[in-house]
Design an enzyme around this catalytic site. Sequence first.
Site, PDB file in Angstrom:
ATOM      1  N   HIS A 199       3.678  15.104 108.825  1.00 46.68           N
ATOM      2  CA  HIS A 199       2.538  14.371 108.247  1.00 46.68           C
ATOM      3  C   HIS A 199       2.908  12.983 107.754  1.00 46.68           C
ATOM      4  O   HIS A 199       2.035  12.169 107.495  1.00 46.68           O
ATOM      5  CB  HIS A 199       1.910  15.180 107.127  1.00 46.68           C
ATOM      6  N   ASN A 219      -3.092  18.966 103.683  1.00 45.14           N
ATOM      7  CA  ASN A 219      -2.854  19.948 102.600  1.00 45.14           C
ATOM      8  C   ASN A 219      -3.990  20.969 102.644  1.00 45.14           C
ATOM      9  O   ASN A 219      -5.005  20.800 101.955  1.00 45.14           O
ATOM     10  CB  ASN A 219      -2.888  19.269 101.222  1.00 45.14           C
ATOM     11  N   HIS A 253      -5.483   6.793 103.812  1.00 45.24           N
ATOM     12  CA  HIS A 253      -4.777   7.998 103.373  1.00 45.24           C
ATOM     13  C   HIS A 253      -5.195   8.325 101.943  1.00 45.24           C
ATOM     14  O   HIS A 253      -4.907   7.559 101.025  1.00 45.24           O
ATOM     15  CB  HIS A 253      -3.248   7.755 103.430  1.00 45.24           C
ATOM     16  N   ASN A 303       1.033   7.453  96.773  1.00 44.96           N
ATOM     17  CA  ASN A 303       1.285   7.145  98.194  1.00 44.96           C
ATOM     18  C   ASN A 303      -0.015   6.968  98.990  1.00 44.96           C
ATOM     19  O   ASN A 303       0.023   6.883 100.213  1.00 44.96           O
ATOM     20  CB  ASN A 303       2.179   8.211  98.832  1.00 44.96           C
ATOM     21  N   HIS A 304      -1.147   6.916  98.318  1.00 46.00           N
ATOM     22  CA  HIS A 304      -2.414   6.713  99.027  1.00 46.00           C
ATOM     23  C   HIS A 304      -2.594   5.233  99.351  1.00 46.00           C
ATOM     24  O   HIS A 304      -2.157   4.368  98.613  1.00 46.00           O
ATOM     25  CB  HIS A 304      -3.583   7.225  98.178  1.00 46.00           C
ATOM     26  N   ASP A 329      -3.368  18.145  95.733  1.00 44.68           N
ATOM     27  CA  ASP A 329      -4.312  17.227  96.379  1.00 44.68           C
ATOM     28  C   ASP A 329      -4.864  17.917  97.624  1.00 44.68           C
ATOM     29  O   ASP A 329      -4.464  17.638  98.752  1.00 44.68           O
ATOM     30  CB  ASP A 329      -3.641  15.909  96.730  1.00 44.68           C
TER      31      ASP A 329
END
Lengths: 145, 476
Positions: free
Chosen positions: B399, B325, B234, B202-203, B95
């Site tokens: 993060h 990332n 996110h 997890n977004h 990602d």
Amino acid sequence: MNLAASLARRWEHFEHAADMGVRGIGATREAAFEEAALALCAVITDPALVRPDILFEVDCHATDDELLLVDWLNALISEMSAHRMIFSKFAVTISDGRLHGRAWGEIAVPARHHPAVEVKGATLTELKVFQNPDGLWTAQCVVDV
Amino acid sequence: MDLDRLTRKSDSEWWIPPTGTMRVPGVILATEQLVQEMDDKVFEQVSNVATLPGIVKASFAMPDAHWGYGFPIGGVAAFDPDQGGVISAGGVGFDVSCGVRTLTTGLRLEDISLRKQELAHALSRSIPAGVGSTGRLHLDEDDMTAMLCGGAQWAVHKGYGHLPDLEHIEEHGRMAGAQPEHVSQQARKRMRDEVGTLGSGNHYLEVQQVAQIFDKEAASAFEIHENDVVVSIHCGSRGLGHQIGTEFLREMAEAAASYHIDLPDRELACAPIRSPLGERYLGAMRAAINCALANRQVLTHLTRQAFEEIFPDAELKLLYDVSHNTCKLESHRVDGREVKLFVHRKGATRAFGPRTAELPDAYSAAGQPVLIGGTMGTASYILSGTSASEQKAFSSASHGAGRSMSRHAATKRWNGRQLVDELSRQGITVKSPSLRGVAEEAPGAYKDVHAVVDATEQAQLARRVAKLLPLIVIKG
């Protein structure tokens, strides 16, 4: 397919700290690849909820079985993403490092499939393709979700 | 992780001395408790990264480090192109440019308390989330190329946002050096309908309350106060980034031998920065960074529209947008001299200290906002970069909370419906198309974000500015 081979076929998930391991087991390398694909789709939803109505075909080529498994799973991930599909049935043939795969499924319907998570990619982590002493094949890797 | 395998340099710095083919030491920046809780795989992966050609100073792990792919999640490593340094698709991840942005709203907690459910519905309708969701934009080839070159600047020029937004995004909203010609047709195909989508896993999009201020001056610079309402988003580069990661990881894994790179783990697949493959990846990866920046910018526009329905006077301003990332070319001081390095941050946030040239003027004294996402039931944090972080780990910080339990285990332990109801009782409204997805993301499946943030501060990577508590959670 004989009864013993049919009974031997199965897929499972295995633990990974952040993501999910997918594993296919079968009497042949091809069957193990097909079951690994089912394990991949089961990360997204219950494959039993997905009608095998639409056929996609993919071709991959790799220098070893492990990279071929990653290529196969990534081809499925890519087609699912590009066409909003979820697959539930697979047929694989492998010859001289070339894989031809057929995948059947349908366009994702959130209200019916309740997809939990999309898969970003099949990784080289815990990547193994091997034949067990009992003759069964295992094909596995971790997928990033 | 067994502490006996490490050399303790301080309460928050642990070294793995170089052995075998390691070119530099491994350095884990975390408290004793967090190090003990880390998987042994983190030790192995930090050590493996230390063997890569051209690595400078050390292979670092942030306080939230956990088992990743080749690199640990929470890994930081810088490479010198003049010393045969490499670029790694695994060191950036699938990602590409996944990140967080936070918006202030000008609203106070009391302003939204009576209309929270309406706002949750409006956001849920406005933000495409979950598997198979599509955005409102359909990009043809020309639009796609323009987006890959222009990032958030492209989105703003298309009407999705305001010019001042760009000042508060890393690289001013546009990553230079993108080469869309190295982005495959399949990657483009996957992205045609995905700009302005949240994704899954997890977004999230969260409406949050500023629950506590730790640093009044920095908070003032960031224009946040206790009981303000903010929004955090996110997500990353969606299918396009995933496809680029997949294709280059595969190509680099096969090509490593031809570059005489001995990989201790195939997932560390990399190529010399100064090689045709390395340069192609760099161009494609930078295009994917722009894709992520455009995606978060369009989501910001949709968020503003949803707020406008319920609170027409609300003014949503971008506080900052960070990517965690990436691989970026940056100047750093090493052994007393300024060098240009390619810094990989895999699950790590850039954390420039005060008076860094790249910062907006308003944040110059405070340092770069560092946005650390927590879970839907705990907290997130805003921190600011420190001057010390430059020497500690090339100006990098944590993060997120990082998972402590697999998704498989989480679904066995928690039921999605019960979790949504329990969070509702705590005053947190969760909207998600998938209850299994909610269970997989249960707050209990993550590490203690407070401990991660404490360790980040203790290690001098960043300073706490504010704690945010979730009010509304939109999950894919």
